[in-house]
Write an enzyme that holds these catalytic residues in place. Structure first.
Site, PDB file in Angstrom:
ATOM      1  N   GLY A  14       0.860  -1.301  -0.108  1.00 47.61           N
ATOM      2  CA  GLY A  14       0.088  -0.337  -0.197  1.00 47.61           C
ATOM      3  C   GLY A  14       0.811   1.077  -0.353  1.00 47.61           C
ATOM      4  O   GLY A  14       0.192   1.896   0.866  1.00 47.61           O
ATOM      5  N   SER A  15       1.959   1.071  -0.380  1.00 51.67           N
ATOM      6  CA  SER A  15       2.967   2.893  -0.303  1.00 51.67           C
ATOM      7  C   SER A  15       2.432   3.614  -1.693  1.00 51.67           C
ATOM      8  O   SER A  15       2.242   5.027  -1.293  1.00 51.67           O
ATOM      9  CB  SER A  15       4.796   1.834  -0.792  1.00 51.67           C
ATOM     10  OG  SER A  15       4.776   1.870  -2.541  1.00 51.67           O
ATOM     11  N   ASN A  16       2.057   2.933  -2.622  1.00 54.57           N
ATOM     12  CA  ASN A  16       0.817   3.835  -3.501  1.00 54.57           C
ATOM     13  C   ASN A  16      -0.292   4.638  -3.200  1.00 54.57           C
ATOM     14  O   ASN A  16      -1.047   5.562  -3.033  1.00 54.57           O
ATOM     15  CB  ASN A  16       0.471   2.955  -4.770  1.00 54.57           C
ATOM     16  CG  ASN A  16       1.678   3.137  -5.616  1.00 54.57           C
ATOM     17  OD1 ASN A  16       2.173   4.400  -5.885  1.00 54.57           O
ATOM     18  ND2 ASN A  16       2.261   1.927  -6.326  1.00 54.57           N
ATOM     19  N   MET A  92      -3.894  -6.953  -7.311  1.00 52.55           N
ATOM     20  CA  MET A  92      -3.331  -9.011  -7.757  1.00 52.55           C
ATOM     21  C   MET A  92      -4.632  -9.151  -8.000  1.00 52.55           C
ATOM     22  O   MET A  92      -4.155 -10.285  -8.382  1.00 52.55           O
ATOM     23  CB  MET A  92      -2.129  -9.006  -7.472  1.00 52.55           C
ATOM     24  CG  MET A  92      -1.225  -8.023  -6.749  1.00 52.55           C
ATOM     25  SD  MET A  92      -0.324  -6.565  -8.244  1.00 52.55           S
ATOM     26  CE  MET A  92       0.705  -7.866  -8.688  1.00 52.55           C
ATOM     27  N   LEU A  94      -7.017  -9.202 -11.921  1.00 50.54           N
ATOM     28  CA  LEU A  94      -7.705  -8.804 -13.204  1.00 50.54           C
ATOM     29  C   LEU A  94      -9.517  -8.652 -12.708  1.00 50.54           C
ATOM     30  O   LEU A  94     -10.230  -9.944 -12.243  1.00 50.54           O
ATOM     31  CB  LEU A  94      -7.417  -9.932 -14.222  1.00 50.54           C
ATOM     32  CG  LEU A  94      -8.069  -9.487 -15.923  1.00 50.54           C
ATOM     33  CD1 LEU A  94      -7.157  -8.126 -15.930  1.00 50.54           C
ATOM     34  CD2 LEU A  94      -7.338 -10.385 -16.564  1.00 50.54           C
ATOM     35  N   HIS A 111       0.951   0.621 -13.399  1.00 49.96           N
ATOM     36  CA  HIS A 111       1.882  -0.609 -13.367  1.00 49.96           C
ATOM     37  C   HIS A 111       2.927  -0.203 -13.428  1.00 49.96           C
ATOM     38  O   HIS A 111       3.487   0.894 -14.446  1.00 49.96           O
ATOM     39  CB  HIS A 111       1.018  -1.317 -14.768  1.00 49.96           C
ATOM     40  CG  HIS A 111       1.850  -2.135 -15.168  1.00 49.96           C
ATOM     41  ND1 HIS A 111       1.698  -3.469 -14.711  1.00 49.96           N
ATOM     42  CD2 HIS A 111       2.319  -2.626 -16.301  1.00 49.96           C
ATOM     43  CE1 HIS A 111       2.331  -4.682 -15.489  1.00 49.96           C
ATOM     44  NE2 HIS A 111       3.902  -3.569 -15.592  1.00 49.96           N
TER      45      HIS A 111
HETATM   46  C1  GAR Z   1       3.571  -1.838  -7.238  1.00 52.95           C
HETATM   47  O1  GAR Z   1       4.847  -1.354  -8.049  1.00 52.95           O
HETATM   48  C2  GAR Z   1       2.990  -1.310  -8.685  1.00 52.95           C
HETATM   49  O2  GAR Z   1       3.169  -0.144  -9.645  1.00 52.95           O
HETATM   50  C3  GAR Z   1       2.622  -2.862  -8.687  1.00 52.95           C
HETATM   51  O3  GAR Z   1       2.857  -3.388  -7.503  1.00 52.95           O
HETATM   52  C4  GAR Z   1       3.131  -2.504  -6.933  1.00 52.95           C
HETATM   53  C5  GAR Z   1       2.430  -1.862  -5.589  1.00 52.95           C
HETATM   54  O4  GAR Z   1       3.046  -1.336  -4.529  1.00 52.95           O
HETATM   55  N1  GAR Z   1       1.294  -2.896  -9.370  1.00 52.95           N
HETATM   56  C6  GAR Z   1       1.140  -4.032 -10.862  1.00 52.95           C
HETATM   57  O5  GAR Z   1       2.601  -4.961 -10.812  1.00 52.95           O
HETATM   58  C7  GAR Z   1      -0.206  -4.454 -10.887  1.00 52.95           C
HETATM   59  N2  GAR Z   1      -0.175  -4.745 -12.251  1.00 52.95           N
HETATM   60  P1  GAR Z   1       2.134  -0.798  -3.338  1.00 52.95           P
HETATM   61  O6  GAR Z   1       1.445  -2.346  -2.407  1.00 52.95           O
HETATM   62  O7  GAR Z   1       3.577  -0.328  -2.401  1.00 52.95           O
HETATM   63  O8  GAR Z   1       1.596   0.771  -3.626  1.00 52.95           O
END
Ligand code: GAR
Length: 209
Positions: A14-16, A92, A94, A111
């Site tokens: 969940g950093s995004n 993660m 679809l 992505h």
């Molecule tokens: C991120 O790098 C995002 O781009 C990727 O998962 C990570 C989630 O990080 N998403 C995908 O690969 C989707 N196809 P986060 O949980 O720290 O945000």
């Protein structure tokens, strides 16, 4: 301007999601996170939500007999919170065309590659194994395909000859944390317009500069 209600779907760290919450707290995004939903009961994103007192819940796929019922539960929870923008942040799974049609052009994803290169899992590892010299990240609207929807923003990150998937992922992630809040902000300002698969970005109005 009324705040846009955002629903975040996330499966892990969940950093995004955190970068978007921080950007809202800093007054940069004219929005509010109405709910965070995870499909994983141990996801760190749920702890982040609790710390910041954001409504959150876990909806597990295994609790439903089929994907349609699982997605019905996701959509019902988002709609119960009046969500106007669905943000996939490391979610993660679809989503089916049926789910997507409930939120037309209102679902975004990030992505970790410059799409259409390296869709799907392990995009950073794919870029390294391919020998790409440049990768990066893409924010796009979600359509029925896997990482195929209209591109909103992209930013490049150089790939070094000795990069591992791990350290390339970390450098791309730093860029993701700037790019995703910016895309969400553009949506909340009403500046994104889709013409078939081309996303037009309106210039900032005087008060938004
Ligand atoms: C991120 O790098 C995002 O781009 C990727 O998962 C990570 C989630 O990080 N998403 C995908 O690969 C989707 N196809 P986060 O949980 O720290 O945000």
């Amino acid at each position: 301007m009324t705040k846009v209600k955002i629903g975040i779907l996330a499966s892990g760290r969940g950093s995004n999601a955190q970068a978007i919450l921080d950007s809202i707290a800093a007054g940069v995004i004219n929005g509010q996170v109405a709910v965070i939903i995870s499909d994983n009961p141990t996801a760190q994103v749920l702890e982040r939500a609790e710390k910041q007192q954001i409504p959150a819940c876990c909806i597990e796929r295994s609790a439903f007999s089929d994907k349609r019922r699982f997605e019905e539960a996701l959509a019902a929870e988002l709609e119960r919170h009046g969500v106007q923008l669905v943000v996939l942040a490391g979610f993660m799974r679809l989503l089916s065309p049926h789910f997507i049609s409930r939120f037309p052009r209102k679902i975004m994803n990030i992505h970790p590659s410059l799409l259409p290169a390296f869709p799907g899992l392990d995009a950073q590892g794919q870029a390294i194994r391919y020998g790409a010299k440049v990768s990066g990240c893409t924010v796009h609207f979600v359509d029925e395909g896997m990482d195929t929807g209209p591109v909103i923003l992209q930013q490049a990150v150089a790939v070094a000859s000795d990069d591992t998937p791990q350290n390339l992922s970390e450098r791309i992630l730093q860029v993701e944390h700037e790019l995703y809040p910016r895309a969400v902000q553009l949506f909340c300002q009403g500046r994104l317009h889709c013409e078939s698969r081309i996303v037009r970005i309106d210039a900032a109005k005087e008060e938004e500069k």
